[in-house]
Write a protein that holds these residues in place. Structure first.
Motif, PDB file in Angstrom:
ATOM      1  N   VAL A 138       0.856  -1.194   0.000  1.00 35.80           N
ATOM      2  CA  VAL A 138       0.000   0.000   0.000  1.00 35.80           C
ATOM      3  C   VAL A 138       0.885   1.235   0.000  1.00 35.80           C
ATOM      4  O   VAL A 138       1.749   1.404   0.871  1.00 35.80           O
ATOM      5  N   ASN A 139       0.683   2.092  -0.989  1.00 35.76           N
ATOM      6  CA  ASN A 139       1.399   3.358  -1.083  1.00 35.76           C
ATOM      7  C   ASN A 139       0.532   4.488  -0.542  1.00 35.76           C
ATOM      8  O   ASN A 139      -0.663   4.545  -0.823  1.00 35.76           O
ATOM      9  N   ILE A 140       1.158   5.363   0.253  1.00 33.42           N
ATOM     10  CA  ILE A 140       0.431   6.537   0.739  1.00 33.42           C
ATOM     11  C   ILE A 140       0.600   7.646  -0.290  1.00 33.42           C
ATOM     12  O   ILE A 140       1.643   8.302  -0.373  1.00 33.42           O
ATOM     13  N   GLY A 141      -0.426   7.830  -1.109  1.00 35.26           N
ATOM     14  CA  GLY A 141      -0.424   8.888  -2.110  1.00 35.26           C
ATOM     15  C   GLY A 141      -0.943  10.181  -1.513  1.00 35.26           C
ATOM     16  O   GLY A 141      -0.724  10.475  -0.338  1.00 35.26           O
ATOM     17  N   SER A 142      -1.663  10.945  -2.321  1.00 34.45           N
ATOM     18  CA  SER A 142      -2.160  12.223  -1.815  1.00 34.45           C
ATOM     19  C   SER A 142      -3.253  12.781  -2.708  1.00 34.45           C
ATOM     20  O   SER A 142      -3.190  12.667  -3.935  1.00 34.45           O
ATOM     21  N   MET A 143      -4.224  13.429  -2.068  1.00 36.81           N
ATOM     22  CA  MET A 143      -5.233  14.168  -2.808  1.00 36.81           C
ATOM     23  C   MET A 143      -4.592  15.224  -3.713  1.00 36.81           C
ATOM     24  O   MET A 143      -5.102  15.539  -4.785  1.00 36.81           O
ATOM     25  N   GLY A 163       3.174  10.372  -9.479  1.00 35.78           N
ATOM     26  CA  GLY A 163       4.025   9.277  -9.922  1.00 35.78           C
ATOM     27  C   GLY A 163       3.815   8.035  -9.089  1.00 35.78           C
ATOM     28  O   GLY A 163       3.803   6.906  -9.608  1.00 35.78           O
ATOM     29  N   LEU A 164       3.616   8.221  -7.788  1.00 38.66           N
ATOM     30  CA  LEU A 164       3.373   7.090  -6.890  1.00 38.66           C
ATOM     31  C   LEU A 164       2.039   6.418  -7.222  1.00 38.66           C
ATOM     32  O   LEU A 164       1.924   5.190  -7.193  1.00 38.66           O
ATOM     33  N   HIS A 165       1.027   7.227  -7.563  1.00 41.12           N
ATOM     34  CA  HIS A 165      -0.257   6.660  -7.983  1.00 41.12           C
ATOM     35  C   HIS A 165      -0.068   5.828  -9.252  1.00 41.12           C
ATOM     36  O   HIS A 165      -0.629   4.732  -9.386  1.00 41.12           O
TER      37      HIS A 165
END
Length: 257
Positions: A138-143, A163-165
């Motif tokens: 699980v990657n912690i992305g961002s709004m 990029g992480l998304h």
């Protein structure tokens, strides 16, 4: 205390505070063991002391902004923790700055974290593949990767999180057939120490409260709000979920008050 994660080892990159620390706590409460990656020894030691009553906790310390620090963590994982089957990428910094004022050092700060995330994750996944382990990332992305906010100009940060998304979806497609699921969460404003980087400590609470009404639910997030969803995505309860980017944002992406 449930045993959802009994026999499972979780690596949390950026696990010594905030959402990462809270996710580690939940995993320990549910029977797992954890390895925390942090960039400061005293903070890592404090996190280890705080959590060790709940279960087995190891810490690895390295500055992910540097190639040397990244490689130190990778070496330690390959030497001591090849049995990791769960991974949360929670490392991050956040310093809002207008686009026209960004220097190369600002840009590099975000991209170096992405580079470290990429190659640490690659090593963990290679170990899973070699062992035939079913796993979950699980990657912690961002709004901010999905929507720009005028009050907090964050072009380089947003680019890195977008990029992480994208990495999440690519990994999900490649690894699904090997029993490795990869998802991300996309939080809005969450009360974590990340804001103390650019807001005076005694002002953080007031600034956080000013963001309550930004969220349709009427409050900023707490690390536990995010950790509960991350733990669900890590678990077999989410066994048919991969390649997803989940908004955990108090309703912000749905609309504004």
């Amino acid at each position: 205390m449930s045993n959802t994660f009994s026999g499972k080892k979780l690596l949390v990159v950026g696990g010594t505070s905030g959402m990462g620390l809270e996710t580690a706590r939940l995993l320990l409460e549910q029977g797992g063991s954890v390895v925390l990656v942090g960039n400061r020894q005293e903070k890592a030691d404090a996190a280890q002391r705080e959590l060790s009553a709940l279960g087995p906790v190891s810490v690895l310390v390295g500055d992910l902004m540097t190639e040397q620090g990244m490689n130190h963590i990778r070496y330690a994982i390959n030497a001591e923790h090849q049995d990791i089957s769960l991974l949360v990428n929670a490392a991050g910094v956040f310093f809002p700055k207008p686009f026209a004022e960004h220097e190369e050092a600002d840009y590099d700060m975000y991209m170096n974290i992405n580079r470290a995330t990429f190659f640490i994750t690659r090593d963990v996944v290679k170990n899973m593949l070699a062992a035939g382990t079913r796993g979950s990332v699980v990657n912690i992305g961002s709004m901010w990767a999905q929507q720009a906010i005028g009050a907090t100009p964050s072009s380089a940060y947003s680019m890195a999180k977008a990029g992480l998304h994208a990495l999440t979806k690519n990994m999900a497609i490649e690894l699904g057939g090997h029993g490795i699921r990869v998802n991300a969460v996309s939080p809005a404003v969450v009360q974590t120490p990340i804001y103390e980087g650019f807001i005076a400590k005694d002002e953080v609470e007031g600034v956080m409260n000013s963001f309550n009404s930004f969220h349709p639910i009427g409050r900023v997030g707490k690390p536990r709000d995010i950790a509960e969803t991350v733990a669900f995505l890590l678990s077999e309860k989410a066994g048919w979920v991969t390649g997803a980017i989940w908004d955990i944002d108090g309703g912000v992406m749905a609309g504004r008050n």
